[in-house]
Design a protein around this motif. Structure first.
Motif, PDB file in Angstrom:
ATOM      1  N   VAL A 287      61.687 108.918  47.160  1.00  0.00           N
ATOM      2  CA  VAL A 287      61.653 110.337  47.488  1.00  0.00           C
ATOM      3  C   VAL A 287      61.265 111.153  46.266  1.00  0.00           C
ATOM      4  N   SER A 288      61.761 110.760  45.100  1.00  0.00           N
ATOM      5  CA  SER A 288      61.424 111.503  43.877  1.00  0.00           C
ATOM      6  C   SER A 288      59.932 111.445  43.597  1.00  0.00           C
ATOM      7  N   GLY A 289      59.310 110.303  43.851  1.00  0.00           N
ATOM      8  CA  GLY A 289      57.870 110.197  43.665  1.00  0.00           C
ATOM      9  C   GLY A 289      57.114 111.103  44.617  1.00  0.00           C
ATOM     10  N   THR A 290      57.567 111.162  45.869  1.00  0.00           N
ATOM     11  CA  THR A 290      56.946 112.056  46.844  1.00  0.00           C
ATOM     12  C   THR A 290      57.053 113.506  46.406  1.00  0.00           C
ATOM     13  N   LEU A 291      58.213 113.893  45.893  1.00  0.00           N
ATOM     14  CA  LEU A 291      58.399 115.266  45.424  1.00  0.00           C
ATOM     15  C   LEU A 291      57.445 115.579  44.285  1.00  0.00           C
ATOM     16  N   CYS A 292      57.245 114.626  43.378  1.00  0.00           N
ATOM     17  CA  CYS A 292      56.268 114.822  42.294  1.00  0.00           C
ATOM     18  C   CYS A 292      54.857 114.960  42.855  1.00  0.00           C
ATOM     19  N   GLY A 293      54.540 114.170  43.892  1.00  0.00           N
ATOM     20  CA  GLY A 293      53.228 114.268  44.513  1.00  0.00           C
ATOM     21  C   GLY A 293      52.998 115.620  45.157  1.00  0.00           C
ATOM     22  N   VAL A 294      54.020 116.153  45.814  1.00  0.00           N
ATOM     23  CA  VAL A 294      53.917 117.480  46.431  1.00  0.00           C
ATOM     24  C   VAL A 294      53.689 118.547  45.370  1.00  0.00           C
ATOM     25  N   LEU A 295      54.466 118.490  44.302  1.00  0.00           N
ATOM     26  CA  LEU A 295      54.329 119.489  43.237  1.00  0.00           C
ATOM     27  C   LEU A 295      52.982 119.366  42.536  1.00  0.00           C
ATOM     28  N   LEU A 296      52.490 118.150  42.399  1.00  0.00           N
ATOM     29  CA  LEU A 296      51.181 117.957  41.764  1.00  0.00           C
ATOM     30  C   LEU A 296      50.075 118.587  42.598  1.00  0.00           C
ATOM     31  N   LEU A 297      50.141 118.413  43.922  1.00  0.00           N
ATOM     32  CA  LEU A 297      49.168 119.082  44.794  1.00  0.00           C
ATOM     33  C   LEU A 297      49.293 120.596  44.689  1.00  0.00           C
ATOM     34  N   GLY A 298      50.526 121.089  44.568  1.00  0.00           N
ATOM     35  CA  GLY A 298      50.736 122.535  44.405  1.00  0.00           C
ATOM     36  C   GLY A 298      50.172 123.050  43.107  1.00  0.00           C
ATOM     37  N   VAL A 299      50.314 122.276  42.043  1.00  0.00           N
ATOM     38  CA  VAL A 299      49.761 122.679  40.739  1.00  0.00           C
ATOM     39  C   VAL A 299      48.241 122.708  40.792  1.00  0.00           C
ATOM     40  N   ILE A 300      47.646 121.699  41.430  1.00  0.00           N
ATOM     41  CA  ILE A 300      46.180 121.658  41.552  1.00  0.00           C
ATOM     42  C   ILE A 300      45.676 122.875  42.311  1.00  0.00           C
TER      43      ILE A 300
END
Length: 340
Positions: A287-300
């Protein structure tokens, strides 16, 4: 005697050296696969903060968090599905349906506005799970049919999209969707709370371990005596409930049920899950990896907005290329981890 001992030691060192190297390479590959998204997220955030003065401001970071909160909730459910070896293409339409039903039911109070969407969305997830688990049909086909069905139900409720339901101004939903605490919106806190609960459920419960086992090898899981059909069904119910709840929060934030939302959201959720290190073949993820993936898409997305002269289609191109790189890298790392 000395010669024999020397020869024995040399032979032992030679035999142990490749094994040691393989073990070290495997550990590095495992760390890269599990925590690579976090490293890239920190790097992207640092570079963006250096390039754009307004990026690291409290208001902008809070905006990224609130924009990512609904996707994080949807991607949380998708994490369970993909780790379990499945896929759920219906979450975008279920998300939109949940928002419309919440706005429509809000005229009778906040409780119906929450319970009705969850009941309908949960029923869609239950139907997905039962057909996939009991009838043995492919998740891709079943959830694609649910995508179309949920979108059709949404259009029926809104007179083919001609009617937009508004949340009453005195509704508690608006306080939840638009309220803040320490400058951060309530949807962010709810998303974090759900992700923490999801992480505990995935890592510390029998159900979570069964999901991992199911994605790793379904036949072996069945031979171990795990209730494969029940676990698979619950996973799709959980995914639909989380997508519906995200739709409720989105309707509360916007003050209305917008019918055109959710198109392509299933792809964003899958991208976030995969970027976060969850294998598409199932059996591994967090789940923590997924949260990082979501935030990374948001940053992009935020960086593209900061540039100003790029169209929204550029974000799709960047996200697609980035996702392709991640999938190729994950495939390579998985092969490295299987060297021993």
């Amino acid at each position: 005697m000395t010669t024999g001992t020397t020869a024995h030691v040399a032979t032992g060192d030679t035999a142990q050296l490749p094994t040691s190297r393989v073990a070290g390479t495997e550990r590095i590959a495992a760390l890269a696969q599990q925590h690579g998204a976090l490293a890239v997220l920190l790097l992207a955030t640092a570079v963006a903060a250096l390039l754009f003065e307004s990026f690291a401001t409290a208001g902008n970071l809070a905006g990224i968090a609130i924009q990512s909160s609904t996707l994080a909730i949807v991607a949380l459910g998708m994490t369970f599905v993909i780790i379990g070896g499945g896929i759920d293409l219906s979450v975008g339409s279920v998300f939109a349906l949940g928002g419309v039903l919440a706005a429509w039911a809000s005229q009778w109070g906040a409780l119906p506005a929450v319970l009705l969407p969850l009941a309908v969305c949960g029923a869609i997830g239950l139907l997905n799970g039962l057909v996939i688990a009991r009838a043995g049909l492919a998740p891709f086909i079943v959830t694609l049919a649910s995508l179309l069905g949920a979108r059709g139900l949404l259009l029926a409720v809104t007179d083919e999209g001609a009617r937009t339901y508004l949340v009453p101004r005195d509704s508690v939903l608006l306080d939840v969707g638009r309220g803040t605490l320490f400058g951060i919106g309530w949807p962010v806190y709810l998303a974090v709370l759900l992700c923490v609960a999801g992480a505990v459920l995935l890592q510390r419960s029998r159900y979570g371990q069964a999901v991992f086992a199911l994605g790793g090898n379904e036949e072996a899981a069945a031979l171990m005596g795990l209730p494969v059909a029940r676990v698979k069904t619950l996973t799709y119910v959980l995914s639909a409930l989380l997508a519906g709840f995200a739709g409720i929060l989105n309707a509360a934030r916007l003050g209305s049920g917008v019918t055109i939302l959710g198109v392509g959201m299933e792809l964003d959720a899958i991208a976030a899950v995969v970027i976060g290190g969850t294998l598409l073949i199932g059996g591994a993820g967090s789940v923590s990896g997924t949260l990082c993936g979501v935030l990374l898409l948001g940053v992009i997305q935020n960086v593209i907005n900061q540039i100003g002269n790029l169209t929204s289609s550029i974000q799709s191109v960047v996200s697609g290329v980035f996702l392709l790189v991640v999938v190729v890298t994950q495939t390579y790392l998985s092969k490295v981890r299987r060297l021993r």
